[in-house]
Structures are given as structure tokens and as C-alpha cells.
Design an enzyme around this catalytic site. Structure first.
Site, PDB file in Angstrom:
ATOM      1  N   ASP A 344      -7.556  -1.036   9.044  1.00 57.89           N
ATOM      2  CA  ASP A 344      -6.106  -1.134   8.941  1.00 57.89           C
ATOM      3  C   ASP A 344      -5.782  -2.187   7.880  1.00 57.89           C
ATOM      4  OD1 ASP A 344      -3.453  -0.799   9.435  1.00 57.89           O
ATOM      5  OD2 ASP A 344      -3.418  -2.052  11.225  1.00 57.89           O
ATOM      6  N   THR A 346      -2.199  -3.827   7.429  1.00 58.36           N
ATOM      7  CA  THR A 346      -1.254  -4.834   7.892  1.00 58.36           C
ATOM      8  C   THR A 346      -1.843  -5.615   9.057  1.00 58.36           C
ATOM      9  OG1 THR A 346       0.582  -3.425   7.218  1.00 58.36           O
ATOM     10  CG2 THR A 346       1.072  -5.218   8.744  1.00 58.36           C
ATOM     11  N   PHE A 489      18.863   3.866   3.970  1.00 59.16           N
ATOM     12  CA  PHE A 489      17.523   4.047   3.409  1.00 59.16           C
ATOM     13  C   PHE A 489      16.839   5.255   4.042  1.00 59.16           C
ATOM     14  CE2 PHE A 489      13.100   3.550   4.515  1.00 59.16           C
ATOM     15  CZ  PHE A 489      12.490   3.346   3.295  1.00 59.16           C
ATOM     16  N   LYS A 512      19.419  -1.961  -3.575  1.00 58.76           N
ATOM     17  CA  LYS A 512      18.049  -2.427  -3.782  1.00 58.76           C
ATOM     18  C   LYS A 512      17.103  -1.280  -3.451  1.00 58.76           C
ATOM     19  CE  LYS A 512      17.422  -4.363   0.877  1.00 58.76           C
ATOM     20  NZ  LYS A 512      17.192  -5.572   1.687  1.00 58.76           N
ATOM     21  N   ARG A 546       4.774  -7.194  -3.270  1.00 62.27           N
ATOM     22  CA  ARG A 546       5.577  -6.022  -2.941  1.00 62.27           C
ATOM     23  C   ARG A 546       6.940  -6.191  -3.624  1.00 62.27           C
ATOM     24  NH1 ARG A 546       3.593  -4.400   2.543  1.00 62.27           N
ATOM     25  NH2 ARG A 546       5.701  -4.126   3.314  1.00 62.27           N
ATOM     26  N   THR A 626      -3.187   2.350   6.151  1.00 62.77           N
ATOM     27  CA  THR A 626      -1.955   1.579   6.164  1.00 62.77           C
ATOM     28  C   THR A 626      -0.803   2.489   6.532  1.00 62.77           C
ATOM     29  OG1 THR A 626      -0.513   0.139   4.877  1.00 62.77           O
ATOM     30  CG2 THR A 626      -1.613   1.900   3.694  1.00 62.77           C
ATOM     31  N   GLY A 627       0.151   1.953   7.255  1.00 67.89           N
ATOM     32  CA  GLY A 627       1.218   2.766   7.829  1.00 67.89           C
ATOM     33  C   GLY A 627       2.347   3.035   6.863  1.00 67.89           C
TER      34      GLY A 627
END
Length: 1152
Positions: A344, A346, A489, A512, A546, A626-627
Site C-alpha cells: 500500500d 498511503t 468535484f 482549483k 502533490r 494506492t487508492g
């Protein structure tokens, strides 16, 4: 019904509906719903002995020795005393039983801890403290903030507005994102406290229902041992058959005429029947070729090596007082054979702590620190932080180091103020302020929380919100913005926007999102600023940050009124609502003015890049899971083909590449990077073929070895060879491309078009299929490393699950995700400890187990086959060579401790060299140290030694006279000499096998020999014979035999003939045909003579233009929830008062 914990009766029917009455236990008890007591233990006080014995006798070896014991009770075939089998069997059962009892006791403790957690239950109209185990279906319970929930509950009411509650599932899936739940409308007004109705208890809960039955994991060595034991059984049967036939022939030709001297046993009336009985007699005598102590010794070794992991101080994390833990004792040596790691991201590779690290505002980059000469300096714990003491609402935990940014804020730089104003307005964060100035943000994603916190510290404090307004304290001045719309979003838009009206009446859209999306929406006047911002984004992405781009747009009043009218119509449309809203969003989000970009750091744990680089040198391939909110997507893979590396990462190529660069998986020295993003299976196949053709131009020729093997028709899975590429390449593939291609062409695309050893990143929702696909084309061991939940059925319980095909589960006990630890086989606090777990503990455990098995099989073949040769000289009469007490004690006393000492303490090199030379790990992956060929070699060595150990003593004793003229050529003297030769030979052999000598090894080897001679002289003494005449018939044999020089000369000759070929073979093999491990060991031997040079560090550079698509994620529709006001608290009494100003002591207040 239940009897002693065992359940009998009708099978439970599938439940289609559930009837219950709230707070009415009498009514609910009539349905016999399960109680809330969790039970993961296997035994209780009454069932332990019968159940444990039943389980142990399911093991073939234990059942086999029980069968031998029964045979020994039959007088006609019993050739050994009963205690030779009973004593070892009882000892093995006792040791295994104690181990199982300890394991189950720990499970009882864990169950007790969970079951006894406190909870408040409404009983007879009053809240009473109760234990979770006593909660019944239908009970109404009260939960408070940060309470654990250990049942399936129905939310009745909440103190939050509109009875909403926010659930954090970090214990299960490792994610800190909040999940919103709302009570039923009819029960929402029951009270302000959070109250819930218990629906499902204990074993009926989702977690327990989907946890599945715990599977017993077997190592590859276990599976090989099962095969070898069957081979040994067949070999045993063959030897017994040969000896039985020999007995029949001997009795027919010779024994029949000597019945006066050697009468047949009662009931034996023919030579064939005598041979039949002798078959079973030899089964008893030769049973030691399958030693019962083997299994208990294996368990002790595994237990000891597990303790080493628990006790390793170098895997202890002092910051949260977390040691490494081996939660299972059966998989230690498997850690030394891992080829693939599924990890994984995170919380496993990262700390899961988002920090506002850098930003770009109006073409200027902030976040780096420079010295007086203008040189960029590295930020560390000694770097001076920005002082936010002037801001009474600042978050004291926020850290920033570039002082120029706060100076720009204080100087009222317009773009800077507009930038932070956007961050304080464009979000879905919920504030909580129980005490004035003590703000707590509840964010759906930690990224959003980090951005709002940054704006807060730089003077733009988001303080309160209502469905219609957002209150922000701007540089000490409280302003209330009217919230007119939230353009929510989703994964297609990859952005979010808000439309607000300022206190001055200005209409502004703040947006954004991902740079790849927002760049297409910018006004043409932003081209120069766009180029400057792009350079900054490249720098940010090169550091693995990020990134987000932020922009704004001033709106015309008349246009907005028309747009908001059409927005209302679209939002209330019964058909095509989402499409209509999307068109309106696209319409208004045009001609945006670029403000800049943000860079959030999800900090990697210390040592992650170095760990991945080291594991890669050990030929271990890593897939990083990763999710993402998109379903059924893969975040990517990375391939390594022989020496040429093929890296593949990403659902979003830019995100995957960031991970790859930050973790040392990708670097600029690669010859090329291929991007696979085809939308159909054929497109993906063509792109993969083109990539393969460039990496290996002749790969599609008919003469190519891989193509030849692939064209061969076979129903069995093929293990295809690795290909040699002509360089180092990177491969980026989208999750959609991977799934569409693998589902249609499994496993063709992976094995033919781009076959190789695989690494990389993938989404958990598809991980099980990919793991199974991987094992269809490659036989290898895998491990899963996660901070999130490990479950048996990934489709039901949790989107982040351990692949069911993984051999080993490893949990990271970090910030959250403790469910992974509870479901894991091994756990530790930091990802960097993984290299020590595998390269040190795993490799040592594997080598020790292999050495143990080789030596154990050798010594027992040498021990047992002496009986076989003796049969040809004893009329095949099942007469034993050795004393019965020696047979009983050989494996239990005389040879047990030396081999355990080697198996617990031996190491070819110490831990430091194991880490410096990860290539030493490769032989374990290739299963070189113990396999069928190695077993055959041990068998042949044992046969050769048994020949020496029989014929040298036999020849030395044949017609031999003592120095005083008395004969010593008797059976007892021969037996003593043979067993003495055997014990000394196997002791010398273990000395040759030992690489690392300790005081313990010395004590065990010399101590075992000393104990042997002490016991032998004691049992063969006159006193023991006079007390136990029938049990100790070898009276005086020891002192008469071992006092003769020729006996010791024969012993020395036996040792020399047994050991010399082994020493010679090992020497010649090392000199003439050294293995890669031998070469590394030679390097280590040379390096020990001088200090090792510091390992070179590769400088990571980043010039790619691909960046992280976006750095925030939350539930679609949360914006609509905010606008509806259903999640709003009553207005904070502190929300309209300013508390600071860096420029003025006078506070102002402006309203709408």
C-alpha cells in the site's frame, strides 16, 4: 445446541429479514440473535485436549507413529520396546500442545480486550455503563467522540445538525477521510446525543461475516517436506520389502533347518508368512528414517527465529514505542524467498501527514530557503521557521520556512492575498470552534485540510460557514462572503469551484484542480504566467509533491443571474441532471485567470527510497497499491526484465511517475519511457507490442525463444523465461488500459508481449485478479505490506484488502490502520524495517531451516540404513544394530541440541553485510539451498556414510582379540562401536555445516558427546544391570570395548572416510564452480580486511513535464450537502469576531 464449545444441530438458515423492537430485550431474545461477544480462539478448558490431539493426529507423521505404537503392541512383530516410540511421540505432542495453548491464550486475551470495551446502553430508561460483549440486538446505545464501534449500528440521532455524523474508518482502511452518515428522518429528533440502535452483533456483523475462515499458510519448504516425506515412506516400504523377501528366502533355505536352535515364533508356520511379519518388524525398526522429532524441531526453530524479530532493537520505533512483531511463527523462512512485494502507498510508504510545502504565486516560487550567497539550502530541524506568533488564530503545528512569503502577505501583495483568499474559500471543510481561537478543521481529505490550514496561518482564517455564507478573518478583518454555488468535484472534472459574493458586492468564481485540466480553461492573457508556473510545477513534481493549480474569474452580474437560473432548472431536472449540470459547469469555468499552484507533501517515511533501491538489488519486485475514488482502476505497475528495468506506475501517469521518482524506482538515466493509455484492448495490445519491439527488436522473430515456448500448445500454465532488453526503460500504463487488456488476453499480453518480473502500483479493487494472473505466469512468493485492512473478500468489507494469493501479510503500525496489523503475519512501525525483515531475518531463517533439514535427513539416513545393511548379516531377523536406549535417545538427546544450536544461531554473514550485499538474498528466491536435488544429495551422503559406519566397525570387530587375548567380537561390542562412530561422525558433520560459532554451539556439541559417554558408561555399568537386569543387558561393554586402541583407530578411520569426501567436494565446488553467493561471500571476506567504502548515492533529477493530476479527493455530492445546510451546526459565537491584525490594532467588521 452447544456441548463444550462444539456446536451441533441444524444448519443455520439464511436470514432474509430481521425483526426487533428498540430497547425491548425480552422481545428480541425470542429470536435467538447472536450476542456481541467476539470469539477468535479455538479452544476452551474442556475442549483443548481432545480437539488439539485430534488436530495433531491429522498430521501424517503423528498418525504414522501412533500406527507404529500399535504395531509394537503385537508380540509377533514387535522388534523394539514400546518406549522407543512412546517417549518421542509424547514429547512431540506435548511441545506442540503447549505452543498451541500459548497461541490460543493470546487469542483469548485479544478477544477479552475487545469484548470488555465500555459503552453506554439505555436500560430501563437510564444510561448505564456496559461492556460491548453484553450489548444485545435492539439495544439503544450512546456514542461519544472518538469511541470505538464494535457492532453494526443504525444511527437514530446525533448532536450534529440534521443528525449527521462523521465516521473515521482509519482503523479499518488506513484512510483519514471522513465518511458522512445521516440518521433516519423519523428518529432524528430523539435527542442531541449520538444514539444508535444495535442491528447486528458479534459474528453477524459485516466485519466478522466477511473476515472468512482463517487459512492456514504453509511455506514452500512445508509443501516440499510433505512430498519428501511421501518419498521417504516409499523408500521405507521398498527397504522393508527387500528385507522381508530376504527373510522369506533365508527362512526357506536355511532357517527351516535350524528351528531347534532358532525356533519360529508362535503362529508362524511358513517362510512366506515369516517374511510378511518381518516386513512390519522392519517398518518399526526403520521408522527413524521418518523422524518424529523433525516436526517439533521445526516448530522450535521457527519460534526462536520469531523471537529474534520481536527482540530486534534495530526494528524498534521509539517515537511511538512500537517494536517489530512476528504474529505468526510458521512463515519465518518464507521471508527469505520473497520475489514480489505488494505494498500500500498511503501510510505505508508515506506518513499519511499532508503538509503545505511550497507554492507558486504570480510566477514566483515560495518554499525554498536560500543562504546569503543565494545558494539553496536543505531544510532540516535546525532551519529557522516562520514566526506566526502575530496570528492568534494560527495553527501552532504548522511549519513553513520561507520568510519571503509571509512578508508578501504583510505587504498586502494583491496576487498573494487573492491566492490565500481562494484557499480559504474554495473547499468543503467544516470548522469547529468550541473555545475562542481554538479552531479544528474536519476535512474530507487531509489535502484540503492542509491547504485551508496554510491559508489560516498566513492570515486568511476560515472560521465558520452556513449554507449561504463563509466567514473568513482576513488579516484581522472579519469578512462574510455569500456562498452562491459550489461546483462539486468529481473524477471526471478533476476540479472544484465556488462562486461567492464579497462584502463589497463583487462576484467571483474560485477554482482549483489538476493542471492538465485547468490549463485548458485559462484566459489567453495567462500564457506567460502559465509558462512560469509550469516550470515551478515541474520542480514540485520532481520532489514528489502533490500539486494543484488555482485560478479565479470575475463574473458579470447579468450573466450570473441567467446562469444561476439555468443551474436551478438543471439541478431540479428529473432526467439527465448530471449531464446538464456538467454542461453548465463547463460553460462558466472558462477564461479563468491563473493565480498559481500549491504543492502538498505526503511525506515519505524515512528511508523509503533507500529501502526500495536495496530490495531491487535483491531482485525483489515491488508493486505499490494506492487508492483512488475511481472504481476498478489500477494505479500501475513496474516491470523489471533481467538487467533492463521496465518501470510501470500509475492510473494517472503523472502521479505514478512522482511516486516512482521519489522512491528511486524511476530515474532520468532510463533510455525511454513508454506511455500506454489505449482505450480499447486492441489499442493497448498494439502499444505494448511497439514498446516491446523497441526494447528488443528481434522479439517478434519466429526464432525468439519466448515465442517458441508460447506457441507450444499446453493446458498447463507456463513459466516463461525472462527477456533481455537492450537498455533501461520506463513504462507507464493507465489502470483502464491494464484492466481492459488483462481481462481479454489473460495472460497473453503479460507473458508474450511484455513478459518480465513485475513491480509497481495497483488499485486494490483489482489486485486479487492481478495477483492470480501473476502466478499463472510466474512461480514466486509474494508478500503484502499495508497499513490498511487485510481481508479475505476484498469486494465486500473494504476496498483496500490483502490479496488472497499473497503468501505473507505485513502490517505497518503507523498513524492509523491498525486493522492491517491485526490481520497481518508480521508488523513493524516503518517501511524501512522491511529490508531488515527480509534481508536479515528472512534470509537467516531460510538458511538455518535449509541447513537444519539437510543435516537432519543426513543424520537419520546414516543412522537408519545401518540397520538395513545389518539385515543381510543377521538372517533378516529384524535384529537392531544399536542398543534400544540409544535408539530412543539418538534424536531426542544426543543430536537434538547441536542441530538446534546451529538452526537458531548460525549466520553466514552478520546483519551489516547482509544489508550491504543484498545479492545474497537471491539464492533463497531461486530455492537453491534446499530442494529435491539437495535432498537426493543428502540421501546419497547418508547411504554412503551408513556403509562406512557399518562395514568399518564390522571389519574392525571381525575375529578381533583384546590385548589380553580375550575376544571382543561380540554383538554388544559391535553395537557400541557402531553407535559411537555414528555419533562422532554426525557431530563432526554439524561442525562443518556451522558458519558462525558461539559458546552455545560449542557447549551443545561437546556437551552432547559428553552426555552420550556419561549415559553409556552409566547404563552399561554393573549397578544398572543388577537393578534393572532386563532393561540394561550391555553390562561392562563400554569399559571393555572403548579401552582398546584398535577400536579408536577404527572410529578415526570411519570419521575420515565419512567427512573427507564432503570437505573435498565443497572445496572443489567453491574453486571451480562458485555460485553467485560464493562470489559475494569472497567479496565480504576481502572487505572485512578493510573498512567498506561509503555506498554511492544516485542524485535524483526530475525534468519530466508530467505532474500529479490533483491532490485532493472527497465524496461527490458533498458540495450539495453543504449548500443544503443539513450538516451545519448552530452559528459559532466566535465566528464574527476578529482576534488579530498584523498591520493594525483596530478591528473592522464588514457584512453583506
Amino acid at each position: 445446541m452447544s456441548l463444550f464449545g462444539l456446536k451441533f444441530g441444524k444448519k443455520k438458515l439464511k436470514e432474509e429479514e430481521r425483526q426487533l423492537q428498540a430497547n425491548n430485550r425480552d422481545f428480541n431474545l425470542q429470536f435467538e440473535y447472536a450476542n456481541n461477544s467476539i470469539k477468535t480462539s479455538k479452544y476452551n478448558f474442556f475442549t483443548f485436549l481432545p480437539l488439539n490431539l485430534f488436530e495433531q493426529f491429522q498430521r501424517i507423521a503423528n498418525a504414522y507413529f501412533l500406527f507404529l505404537l500399535i504395531l509394537q503392541l503385537i508380540p509377533q512383530i514387535s522388534s523394539l520396546a514400546w518406549f522407543t516410540t512412546v517417549v518421542p511421540l509424547v514429547l512431540v505432542l506435548a511441545v506442540s500442545g503447549v505452543k498451541d495453548a500459548i497461541d490460543d491464550f493470546n487469542r483469548h486475551k485479544s478477544d477479552k480486550h475487545v469484548n470488555n470495551r465500555p459503552v453506554q446502553v439505555l436500560i430501563n430508561g437510564m444510561l448505564k455503563d456496559e461492556k460491548w460483549m453484553n450489548v444485545q440486538v435492539g439495544d439503544i446505545i450512546k456514542l461519544e467522540n472518538n469511541n470505538f464501534v464494535t457492532a453494526d449500528l443504525l444511527l437514530l440521532s446525533s448532536s450534529e445538525p440534521h443528525s449527521l455524523t462523521y465516521i473515521e474508518t482509519a482503523e479499518l482502511d488506513g484512510e483519514t477521510n471522513l465518511k458522512v452518515k445521516q440518521a433516519l428522518t423519523v428518529t432524528a429528533e430523539l435527542g442531541e446525543d449520538l444514539q444508535k440502535l444495535t442491528e447486528f452483533n458479534g459474528p453477524d456483523t459485516k466485519l466478522m461475516q466477511n473476515s472468512g475462515k482463517t487459512t492456514f499458510k504453509r511455506t514452500s519448504i512445508d509443501r516440499l517436506m510433505n512430498v519428501l516425506v511421501l518419498v521417504i515412506f516409499a523408500f521405507l516400504a521398498l527397504m522393508c520389502l527387500i528385507l522381508a523377501i530376504g527373510n522369506g528366502i533365508w527362512e526357506y533355505d536355511t532357517g527351516y533347518y535350524f528351528q531347534v536352535y532358532l525356533p519360529w515364533a508362535e503362529g508362524v508356520n511358513s517362510a512366506p508368512y515369516s517374511g510378511f511379519l518381518m516386513f512390519w518388524s522392519y517398518v518399526i525398526i526403520l521408522n527413524t528414517v521418518v523422524p518424529i522429532s523433525l516436526y517439533v524441531s521445526v516448530e522450535i526453530i521457527r519460534l526462536g527465529n520469531s523471537f529474534y524479530i520481536d527482540w530486534d532493537r534495530k526494528m524498534y520505533y521509539p517515537l511511538n514505542d512500537t517494536p517489530a512483531q512476528a504474529r505468526t511463527t510458521t512463515l519465518n523462512e518464507e521471508l527469505g524467498q520473497i520475489k514480489y512485494i505488494f505494498s500500500d502507498k498511503t501510510g505505508t510508504l508515506t506518513q499519511n501527514i499532508m503538509c503545505f510545502n511550497k507554492c507558486s504565486i504570480n510566477g514566483k516560487s515560495y518554499g525554498d530557503v536560500y543562504d546569503t550567497s543565494g545558494q539553496r539550502i536543505e531544510i532540516n530541524e535546525n532551519t529557522e521557521k516562520v514566526d506566526f506568533s502575530y496570528n492568534q488564530l494560527a495553527d501552532p503545528k504548522f511549519a513553513f520556512y520561507d520568510h519571503s512569503l509571509v512578508e508578501a502577505v504583510k505587504l498586502s501583495d494583491v496576487p498573494t492575498h487573492r491566492f490565500f483568499r481562494l484557499l480559504s474559500l474554495c473547499h468543503t471543510v467544516m470548522p469547529e470552534e468550541k473555545k475562542e481561537g481554538n479552531l479544528v478543521y474536519q476535512a474530507q481529505s487531509p489535502d484540503e485540510g492542509a491547504l485551508v490550514t496554510a491559508a489560516r496561518n498566513f492570515g486568511f482564517v476560515f472560521r465558520a460557514r452556513t449554507p449561504e455564507t463563509i466567514t473568513v478573518v482576513e488579516m484581522g478583518e472579519t469578512k462574510i462572503y455569500k456562498l452562491l454555488a459550489i461546483l462539486d468535484f468529481n473524477n471526471v472534472r478533476k476540479r472544484m469551484s465556488v462562486i461567492v459574493r464579497s462584502p463589497e458586492g463583487d462576484l467571483t468564481l474560485y477554482c482549483k484542480g489538476a493542471d492538465t485540466i485547468l490549463y485548458e480553461l485559462l484566459h489567453s492573457s495567462c500564457e506567460s504566467l502559465k509558462e512560469e508556473t509550469t516550470e515551478h510545477l515541474n520542480e514540485f513534481a520532481g520532489e514528489g509533491l502533490r500539486t494543484l493549480v488555482v485560478a479565479y474569474k470575475n463574473l458579470d452580474e447579468d450573466y450570473f443571474q441567467d446562469w444561476i437560473r439555468r443551474h436551478h432548472e438543471a439541478s431540479t431536472a428529473l432526467e439527465g441532471r448530471e449531464d446538464k449540470l456538467s454542461e453548465l459547469y463547463e460553460e462558466i469555468e472558462k477564461d479563468l485567470m491563473l493565480l498559481g499552484a500549491t504543492a502538498i507533501e505526503d511525506k515519505l517515511q524515512d528511508g523509503v527510497p533507500q529501502t526500495i533501491e536495496t530490495l531491487a538489488k535483491a531482485n525483489i519486485k515491488i508493486w505499490v497499491l494506492t487508492g483512488d475514488k475511481q472504481e476498478d482502476k489500477l494505479l500501475g505497475l513496474s516491470f523489471i526484465v533481467s538487467e533492463a528495468k521496465l518501470q510501470l506506475l500509475g492510473i494517472r501517469p503523472e502521479t505514478a511517475m512522482n511516486i516512482g521518482y521519489s522512491c528511486n524506482l524511476l530515474y532520468d538515466d532510463m533510455d525511454d519511457v513508454f506511455v500506454i493509455d489505449g482505450s480499447t484492448s486492441d489499442d493497448v495490445l498494439n502499444e505494448l507490442r511497439n514498446a516491446r519491439k523497441k526494447m528488443k527488436p528481434d522479439s517478434f522473430l519466429d526464432s525468439d525463444e519466448l515465442n517458441i515456448q508460447f506457441e507450444k500448445s499446453s493446458k498447463k500454465p507456463k513459466i516463461l523465461p525472462d527477456e533481455q532488453a537492450n537498455g533501461v526503460y520506463g513504462l507507464v500504463i493507465t489502470g483502464h488500459s491494464l484492466i481492459s487488456q488483462s481481462s481479454k488476453n489473460k495472460p497473453r499480453w503479460m507473458s508474450r508481449d511484455l513478459h518480465g518480473d513485475m513491480q509497481g502500483c495497483l488499485m486494490p479493487s483489482s489486485c486479487v485478479n492481478l495477483v492470480i494472473l501473476l502466478f499463472d505466469t510466474s512461480a514466486a512468493l509474494s508478500g503484502y505490506i499495508s497499513q490498511s485492512s487485510c481481508c479475505a473478500n476484498p469486494a465486500v468489507v473494504n476496498p483496500k484488502c490483502k490479496p488472497v494469493a499473497a503468501h505473507i501479510g505485513v502490517g505497518i503500525s503507523g498513524q492509523e490502520g491498525m486493522q492491517a496489523v491485526l490481520s497481518s503475519d508480521f508488523s513493524f512501525a516503518q517501511f524501512r524495517y522491511l529490508q531488515r525483515l527480509l534481508l536479515v531475518h528472512g534470509r537467516w531463517s531460510y538458511i538455518r531451516m535449509c541447513k537444519f533439514l539437510k543435516y537432519f535427513f543426513y543424520k537419520n539416513f546414516a543412522f537408519t540404513l545401518v540397520h538395513f545393511w545389518y539385515g543381510f548379516f543377521s538372517g533378516f531377523s529384524a535384529q537392531t544394530v544399536y542398543d534400544e536406549w540409544f535408539i530412543t535417545l539418538y534424536n531426542l538427546v544426543y543430536t537434538s541440541l547441536p542441530v538446534l544450536g546451529m538452526s537458531l544461531f548460525d549466520q553466514d554473514v552478520d546483519d551489516r553485510w547482509s544489508m550491504l550485499f543484498p545479492q545474497l538474498y537471491v539464492p533463497g528466491q531461486q530455492n537453491l539451498y534446499f530442494n529435491k536435488i539437495v535432498f537426493v544429495k543428502c540421501m546419497l551422503q547418508g547411504i554412503y556414510s551408513s556403509l562406512i559406519l557399518f562395514f568399518i566397525p564390522y571389519g574392525a570387530m571381525y575375529n578381533t582379540m583384546r590385548s589380553d587375548g580375550k575376544a571382543i567380537a561380540d554383538y554388544q561390542s559391535f553395537a557400541l562401536m557402531a553407535q559411537t562412530c555414528l555419533l562422532i561422525v554426525v557431530s563432526v558433520q554439524i561442525g562443518l555445516d556451522t558458519s558462525y560459532w558461539t559458546v552455545v554451539n560449542q557447549f551443545f556439541i561437546w556437551g552432547s558427546l559428553s552426555v552420550y559417554f556419561a549415559i553409556t558408561f552409566t547404563m552399561y555399568s554393573d549397578g544398572m544391570y543388577m537393578i534393572f537386569t532386563a532393561s540394561f543387558p550391555f553390562v561392562g561393554t563400554a569399559r571393555n570395548t572403548l579401552s582398546q586402541p584398535n577400536v579408536w583407530l577404527a572410529i578415526f578411520l570411519s570419521i575420515t572416510l565419512c567427512v573427507l569426501p564432503v570437505v573435498g567436494f565443497r572445496f572443489l565446488k567453491t574453486q571451480l564452480k562458485p555460485t553467485p553467493s560464493d562470489k559475494v561471500l569472497l567479496k565480504i571476506k576481502e572487505a572485512k580486511k578493510r573498512p567498506p567504502p561509503p555506498s554511492p548515492k544516485r542524485r535524483l533529477r526530475r525534468t519530466s513535464t508530467r505532474r500529479s493530476g490533483y491532490a485532493f479527493s472527497h465524496q461527490h455530492g458533498f458540495g450539495a450537502l453543504i449548500m443544503s445546510g443539513r450538516n451545519m451546526r448552530p452559528k459559532s459565537p466566535f465566528g464574527t469576531t476578529g482576534t488579530f491584525s498584523p498591520n493594525s490594532d483596530k478591528y473592522k467588521h464588514k457584512g453583506l
